[in-house]
Design a protein around this motif. Structure first.
Motif, PDB file in Angstrom:
ATOM      1  N   VAL A 172       0.846  -1.208   0.000  1.00 41.48           N
ATOM      2  CA  VAL A 172       0.000   0.000   0.000  1.00 41.48           C
ATOM      3  C   VAL A 172       0.879   1.255   0.000  1.00 41.48           C
ATOM      4  N   LEU A 173       1.899   1.267   0.856  1.00 37.04           N
ATOM      5  CA  LEU A 173       2.817   2.417   0.892  1.00 37.04           C
ATOM      6  C   LEU A 173       3.507   2.600  -0.458  1.00 37.04           C
ATOM      7  N   LEU A 174       3.874   1.473  -1.087  1.00 35.97           N
ATOM      8  CA  LEU A 174       4.507   1.522  -2.407  1.00 35.97           C
ATOM      9  C   LEU A 174       3.561   2.186  -3.416  1.00 35.97           C
ATOM     10  N   ILE A 175       2.291   1.787  -3.350  1.00 33.48           N
ATOM     11  CA  ILE A 175       1.308   2.311  -4.313  1.00 33.48           C
ATOM     12  C   ILE A 175       1.044   3.799  -4.073  1.00 33.48           C
ATOM     13  N   VAL A 176       0.933   4.200  -2.812  1.00 35.23           N
ATOM     14  CA  VAL A 176       0.668   5.621  -2.532  1.00 35.23           C
ATOM     15  C   VAL A 176       1.966   6.438  -2.504  1.00 35.23           C
ATOM     16  N   ASN A 177       3.061   5.795  -2.958  1.00 35.95           N
ATOM     17  CA  ASN A 177       4.304   6.529  -3.188  1.00 35.95           C
ATOM     18  C   ASN A 177       4.943   7.065  -1.920  1.00 35.95           C
ATOM     19  N   ARG A 178       4.994   6.239  -0.879  1.00 32.29           N
ATOM     20  CA  ARG A 178       5.594   6.682   0.377  1.00 32.29           C
ATOM     21  C   ARG A 178       6.653   5.705   0.866  1.00 32.29           C
ATOM     22  N   PRO A 179       7.668   6.216   1.526  1.00 30.43           N
ATOM     23  CA  PRO A 179       8.612   5.320   2.213  1.00 30.43           C
ATOM     24  C   PRO A 179       7.969   4.824   3.501  1.00 30.43           C
ATOM     25  N   PRO A 180       8.487   3.762   4.093  1.00 30.33           N
ATOM     26  CA  PRO A 180       7.912   3.266   5.337  1.00 30.33           C
ATOM     27  C   PRO A 180       8.084   4.278   6.465  1.00 30.33           C
ATOM     28  N   GLY A 181       7.058   4.405   7.307  1.00 31.27           N
ATOM     29  CA  GLY A 181       7.158   5.279   8.464  1.00 31.27           C
ATOM     30  C   GLY A 181       7.542   4.501   9.707  1.00 31.27           C
ATOM     31  N   ALA A 182       7.544   5.205  10.834  1.00 32.16           N
ATOM     32  CA  ALA A 182       7.939   4.577  12.099  1.00 32.16           C
ATOM     33  C   ALA A 182       7.029   3.404  12.445  1.00 32.16           C
ATOM     34  N   ALA A 183       5.737   3.518  12.081  1.00 31.12           N
ATOM     35  CA  ALA A 183       4.792   2.457  12.439  1.00 31.12           C
ATOM     36  C   ALA A 183       5.162   1.131  11.777  1.00 31.12           C
ATOM     37  N   LEU A 184       5.486   1.182  10.486  1.00 32.57           N
ATOM     38  CA  LEU A 184       5.825  -0.066   9.788  1.00 32.57           C
ATOM     39  C   LEU A 184       7.168  -0.614  10.272  1.00 32.57           C
ATOM     40  N   ILE A 185       8.108   0.296  10.561  1.00 30.55           N
ATOM     41  CA  ILE A 185       9.395  -0.169  11.102  1.00 30.55           C
ATOM     42  C   ILE A 185       9.176  -0.850  12.457  1.00 30.55           C
ATOM     43  N   GLY A 186       8.293  -0.253  13.282  1.00 28.81           N
ATOM     44  CA  GLY A 186       7.969  -0.868  14.565  1.00 28.81           C
ATOM     45  C   GLY A 186       7.338  -2.241  14.384  1.00 28.81           C
ATOM     46  N   ALA A 187       6.423  -2.327  13.410  1.00 34.96           N
ATOM     47  CA  ALA A 187       5.786  -3.616  13.134  1.00 34.96           C
ATOM     48  C   ALA A 187       6.808  -4.636  12.647  1.00 34.96           C
ATOM     49  N   ALA A 188       7.789  -4.162  11.868  1.00 29.83           N
ATOM     50  CA  ALA A 188       8.859  -5.058  11.406  1.00 29.83           C
ATOM     51  C   ALA A 188       9.669  -5.576  12.597  1.00 29.83           C
ATOM     52  N   ARG A 201      15.010   7.241   0.702  1.00 29.74           N
ATOM     53  CA  ARG A 201      13.870   8.033   1.170  1.00 29.74           C
ATOM     54  C   ARG A 201      12.693   8.000   0.207  1.00 29.74           C
ATOM     55  N   THR A 202      12.711   7.097  -0.741  1.00 29.57           N
ATOM     56  CA  THR A 202      11.612   7.020  -1.704  1.00 29.57           C
ATOM     57  C   THR A 202      10.763   5.793  -1.394  1.00 29.57           C
ATOM     58  N   ARG A 203       9.747   5.586  -2.220  1.00 39.19           N
ATOM     59  CA  ARG A 203       8.883   4.424  -2.033  1.00 39.19           C
ATOM     60  C   ARG A 203       9.620   3.118  -2.280  1.00 39.19           C
ATOM     61  N   ALA A 204      10.807   3.200  -2.880  1.00 43.17           N
ATOM     62  CA  ALA A 204      11.592   1.983  -3.094  1.00 43.17           C
ATOM     63  C   ALA A 204      11.886   1.297  -1.758  1.00 43.17           C
ATOM     64  N   ALA A 205      12.013   2.093  -0.677  1.00 46.64           N
ATOM     65  CA  ALA A 205      12.240   1.506   0.642  1.00 46.64           C
ATOM     66  C   ALA A 205      11.049   0.630   1.045  1.00 46.64           C
ATOM     67  N   SER A 206       9.838   1.069   0.702  1.00 47.39           N
ATOM     68  CA  SER A 206       8.650   0.248   0.958  1.00 47.39           C
ATOM     69  C   SER A 206       8.684  -1.011   0.100  1.00 47.39           C
ATOM     70  N   GLY A 207       9.206  -0.867  -1.131  1.00 45.16           N
ATOM     71  CA  GLY A 207       9.329  -2.025  -2.025  1.00 45.16           C
ATOM     72  C   GLY A 207      10.281  -3.063  -1.459  1.00 45.16           C
ATOM     73  N   VAL A 208      11.399  -2.597  -0.881  1.00 45.19           N
ATOM     74  CA  VAL A 208      12.361  -3.513  -0.256  1.00 45.19           C
ATOM     75  C   VAL A 208      11.665  -4.319   0.839  1.00 45.19           C
ATOM     76  N   LEU A 209      10.927  -3.617   1.705  1.00 46.08           N
ATOM     77  CA  LEU A 209      10.246  -4.321   2.803  1.00 46.08           C
ATOM     78  C   LEU A 209       9.173  -5.261   2.259  1.00 46.08           C
ATOM     79  N   ALA A 210       8.459  -4.828   1.215  1.00 45.16           N
ATOM     80  CA  ALA A 210       7.410  -5.679   0.650  1.00 45.16           C
ATOM     81  C   ALA A 210       7.992  -7.011   0.172  1.00 45.16           C
ATOM     82  N   VAL A 211       9.123  -6.944  -0.539  1.00 45.95           N
ATOM     83  CA  VAL A 211       9.761  -8.176  -1.030  1.00 45.95           C
ATOM     84  C   VAL A 211      10.119  -9.084   0.144  1.00 45.95           C
ATOM     85  N   VAL A 212      10.739  -8.495   1.152  1.00 44.69           N
ATOM     86  CA  VAL A 212      11.221  -9.301   2.279  1.00 44.69           C
ATOM     87  C   VAL A 212      10.059  -9.888   3.083  1.00 44.69           C
TER      88      VAL A 212
END
Lengths: 143, 121
Positions: free
Chosen positions: B22-38, B90-101
């Protein structure tokens, strides 16, 4: 969904747009790294424990592992020399997956055990077949 | 190695994968919440690995132990490695990295279960 500490994305500066290891390149490196680790671990165990069962398939697995390792490191580094190394590695990867994929279908007796590239990487969701095309596209795009 | 814990782990990882997509689609890097969830996912993965090794030591049954431990180590290593790799992107690519993993984690968990059940490489 709070995104408190993050800057809004999508504003890729002109200086990072052409870097191999930024943006989409980050994601590409992760996929390559997963295959590097998977192929290395798998072929290592196969060669150590049951090499005589399918030496051709296992040696090809090991070769694929080396190609993935080189491609991963070169894409992650992303400097001028690394771009050339990555291009060569990915072309070898492309030839490898096409040749091994074809050979495994024509000569199934030679491939009693699965390797990363046999049957065009069907056991890995065909990602091994798609990956070199994506890699070469990305190298060209960031040129 | 099967059961509720592994199933919950898979559901958690896939939920986080959906979040990252979802973050990838809305063009955002992961925030603190997703890092916390990770980080929560990582704790669950550490529990999975420790539990798996304890169970392995408690049985004489023959299965591929080296592969089993290898997959468990991969389970523990992959999320921190991904967070390290995306941290200065700092781009949505960071969300893409997490999505793959987060998609790879359930695959690893299923492979752990298969090796535990006696499947080979």
């Amino acid at each position: 969904m709070p995104v408190s500490d993050a800057t809004a994305g999508g504003e890729i500066g002109p200086d990072t747009r052409r870097q191999v290891n930024r943006g989409f390149g980050r994601v590409l490196v992760v996929v390559y790294a997963v295959f590097a680790v998977a192929a290395t671990a798998r072929s290592g165990i196969q060669i150590a424990t049951k090499f005589e069962q399918a030496p051709v398939a296992y040696l090809l697995s090991a070769f694929a592992a080396v190609v993935y390792i080189v491609a991963t490191i070169a894409l992650a580094r992303g400097d001028r020399t690394s771009r050339k190394v990555a291009t060569v590695a990915i072309v070898i990867e492309l030839v490898g997956v096409l040749a091994i994929g074809t050979a495994s279908l024509l000569l199934p007796d030679q491939f009693p055990a699965a390797s990363v590239w046999s049957r065009f990487g069907l056991g890995y969701g065909l990602i091994p077949l798609l990956l070199p095309f994506v890699g070469l596209w990305w190298l060209r795009r960031t040129r | 190695m099967t059961g509720i814990y592994a199933t919950a782990l898979i559901v958690l990882a896939l939920t986080l994968a959906g979040w990252a997509v979802v973050l990838l689609i809305v063009n955002r890097p992961p925030g603190a919440a997703l890092i916390g969830a990770a980080a929560v996912l990582e704790l669950v993965l550490v529990g999975f690995a420790v539990g798996g090794i304890v169970q392995m030591l408690g049985t004489d049954r023959g299965f591929a132990r080296a592969e089993f431990v290898g997959y468990l180590l991969a389970c523990v290593a992959i999320v921190p490695a991904a967070v390290w790799w995306m941290k200065d992107e700092r781009t949505r690519a960071a969300s893409g990295v997490l999505a793959v993993v987060f998609v790879v984690v359930p695959i690893l968990v299923v492979r752990v279960q298969q090796v535990w059940a006696g499947a080979g490489v």
